[in-house]
Design an enzyme around this catalytic site. Sequence first.
Site, PDB file in Angstrom:
ATOM      1  N   CYS A 290      42.133 -18.752  50.773  1.00  0.00           N
ATOM      2  CA  CYS A 290      41.716 -18.139  52.043  1.00  0.00           C
ATOM      3  C   CYS A 290      42.902 -17.598  52.821  1.00  0.00           C
ATOM      4  O   CYS A 290      43.871 -18.317  53.084  1.00  0.00           O
ATOM      5  CB  CYS A 290      40.965 -19.172  52.881  1.00  0.00           C
TER       6      CYS A 290
ATOM      7  N   CYS B   7      34.943 -11.647  53.452  1.00  0.00           N
ATOM      8  CA  CYS B   7      35.160 -13.088  53.574  1.00  0.00           C
ATOM      9  C   CYS B   7      36.552 -13.478  53.126  1.00  0.00           C
ATOM     10  O   CYS B   7      36.992 -13.084  52.056  1.00  0.00           O
ATOM     11  CB  CYS B   7      34.213 -13.853  52.662  1.00  0.00           C
TER      12      CYS B   7
ATOM     13  N   GLU C 172      39.630 -12.199  64.739  1.00  0.00           N
ATOM     14  CA  GLU C 172      38.839 -11.083  64.235  1.00  0.00           C
ATOM     15  C   GLU C 172      37.350 -11.414  64.228  1.00  0.00           C
ATOM     16  O   GLU C 172      36.945 -12.536  63.954  1.00  0.00           O
ATOM     17  CB  GLU C 172      39.314 -10.695  62.835  1.00  0.00           C
TER      18      GLU C 172
ATOM     19  N   SER D 128      30.663 -24.487  52.005  1.00  0.00           N
ATOM     20  CA  SER D 128      31.586 -23.908  51.018  1.00  0.00           C
ATOM     21  C   SER D 128      31.891 -24.975  49.977  1.00  0.00           C
ATOM     22  O   SER D 128      32.724 -25.844  50.200  1.00  0.00           O
ATOM     23  CB  SER D 128      32.882 -23.481  51.721  1.00  0.00           C
TER      24      SER D 128
ATOM     25  N   CYS E 124      43.431 -21.532  60.946  1.00  0.00           N
ATOM     26  CA  CYS E 124      42.641 -22.678  60.487  1.00  0.00           C
ATOM     27  C   CYS E 124      43.620 -23.732  60.006  1.00  0.00           C
ATOM     28  O   CYS E 124      44.637 -23.403  59.396  1.00  0.00           O
ATOM     29  CB  CYS E 124      41.710 -22.251  59.347  1.00  0.00           C
TER      30      CYS E 124
ATOM     31  N   CYS F  50      42.861 -23.880  52.752  1.00  0.00           N
ATOM     32  CA  CYS F  50      42.232 -23.677  51.441  1.00  0.00           C
ATOM     33  C   CYS F  50      43.071 -22.618  50.717  1.00  0.00           C
ATOM     34  O   CYS F  50      43.476 -21.626  51.324  1.00  0.00           O
ATOM     35  CB  CYS F  50      40.801 -23.184  51.601  1.00  0.00           C
TER      36      CYS F  50
ATOM     37  N   CYS G 258      29.781 -11.762  62.533  1.00  0.00           N
ATOM     38  CA  CYS G 258      30.526 -12.896  61.986  1.00  0.00           C
ATOM     39  C   CYS G 258      31.595 -13.299  62.990  1.00  0.00           C
ATOM     40  O   CYS G 258      32.516 -12.529  63.270  1.00  0.00           O
ATOM     41  CB  CYS G 258      31.133 -12.468  60.652  1.00  0.00           C
TER      42      CYS G 258
END
Length: 383
Positions: A125, A348, A96, A228, A118, A122, A111
Amino acid sequence: MPKPVHPADLIGLDREQLTEALGDLGEKPLRVKQLWHWLYHQGETDFAKMTTLAKALRARLAERFCVGRPELAREQTSADGTRKWLLRFQDGNEAETVYIPDNDEEGGAVCLSVQVGCTLTCRFCHTGTQLLVRNLTAAEIVGQFLAARDSYGEWPTPTDSVRKLSNVVLMGMGEPLFNYDEVAQALRILMDPEGLGLSRRRITLSTSGVVPMIERLGRELGVNLAVSLHAVTDEVRDHLMPINKKYPIAQLMAALRAYPGASNARRITIEYLLLRGVNDSLADAKALAGLVKGIPVKFNLIPFNPWPGAPFLPPAAKSVQAFSDYLFRQGYSAPIRQPRGQDILAACGQLRSESQREKMSRAKARRAQGLADESHPPQAALP
Ligand code: SAH
Ligand code: SF4
């Protein structure tokens, strides 16, 4: 079924590689400059329309090469103007990309994603819950930006001050410093002044804190850095972000202190996600100011954006305000990031490819029927 054969894509090659590709056709390096202009200034995808090149060359280019774009699987525009694209790459994987218009000014940020999924998991997320992971190539990273420019018809590349798509943030899916080489090549293409011409000051890379790569990023690419952080003790950060076990807070702070090019005029952004009852107290704000003492930083406070099944709650508005006010009184810029495009899950941490969701539910269905699960190839090896 035989795999379809794709002609070689010219997008994503740097100037040397493009020179080599043209050299194979017996062309002079001068042509590279012209071709570059077509690819990245004009945004032209049809060789036949590249009129400064000889007709015969255009025909030979078209035989061997293509000017690729990821396939547009879906486009959604939020009530607040944020636009999200689900883009499909040649192997069928999807990622995306989001455009976030600036509220007050002309421009806005694209973005970009750097991986499908990933590896870092986390806990807050959505992307981290996606099982399938692979690095995106430079062509696929640049391709996202080109697709966004296509969507807005922003060709030829306008002068800097009037662009809609004026900035780039690497804050989509994936960890950019786990895919350094492809990300670096993509950024060099984005920054090339004869093409897309984005200044390094208009590009921000966000990392979860891959400490050994931070200095190199600053030295070689000099883009803005965002980190982050999300917690002020190793205990809490270990729990939220598994990478902290490898590179704990003290090491991360040391890397920020040494970041080449950071100054009071060019501050490092500390992203701080606020999770209700986990890290959103005034004591956390105080500890945070203490941690970054002496480092040129600004804060970006991100109230948690929920997603289906997430194990956290968004913070109360008044604790977010108190957190921001405290940092502000300490002399820091500490704006609260307003979630954008929430109606289309574009904010986000909400990104996750639909394809993956569909594959997962197919896999579940297969398991329920007692069939083997073929949908999870081994994860890509990452450092
Ligand atoms: N992997 C990189 C860049 C992509 S994530 C990184 O972690 O920095 C971009 C930002 O979104 C990060 O600051 C991340 O912590 C934040 N984020 C992730 N999930 C979120 C959520 N559910 N709500 C708000 N922000 C989130
Ligand atoms: Fe990966 Fe960043 Fe999400 Fe963590 S926050 S799982 S590093 S994309």
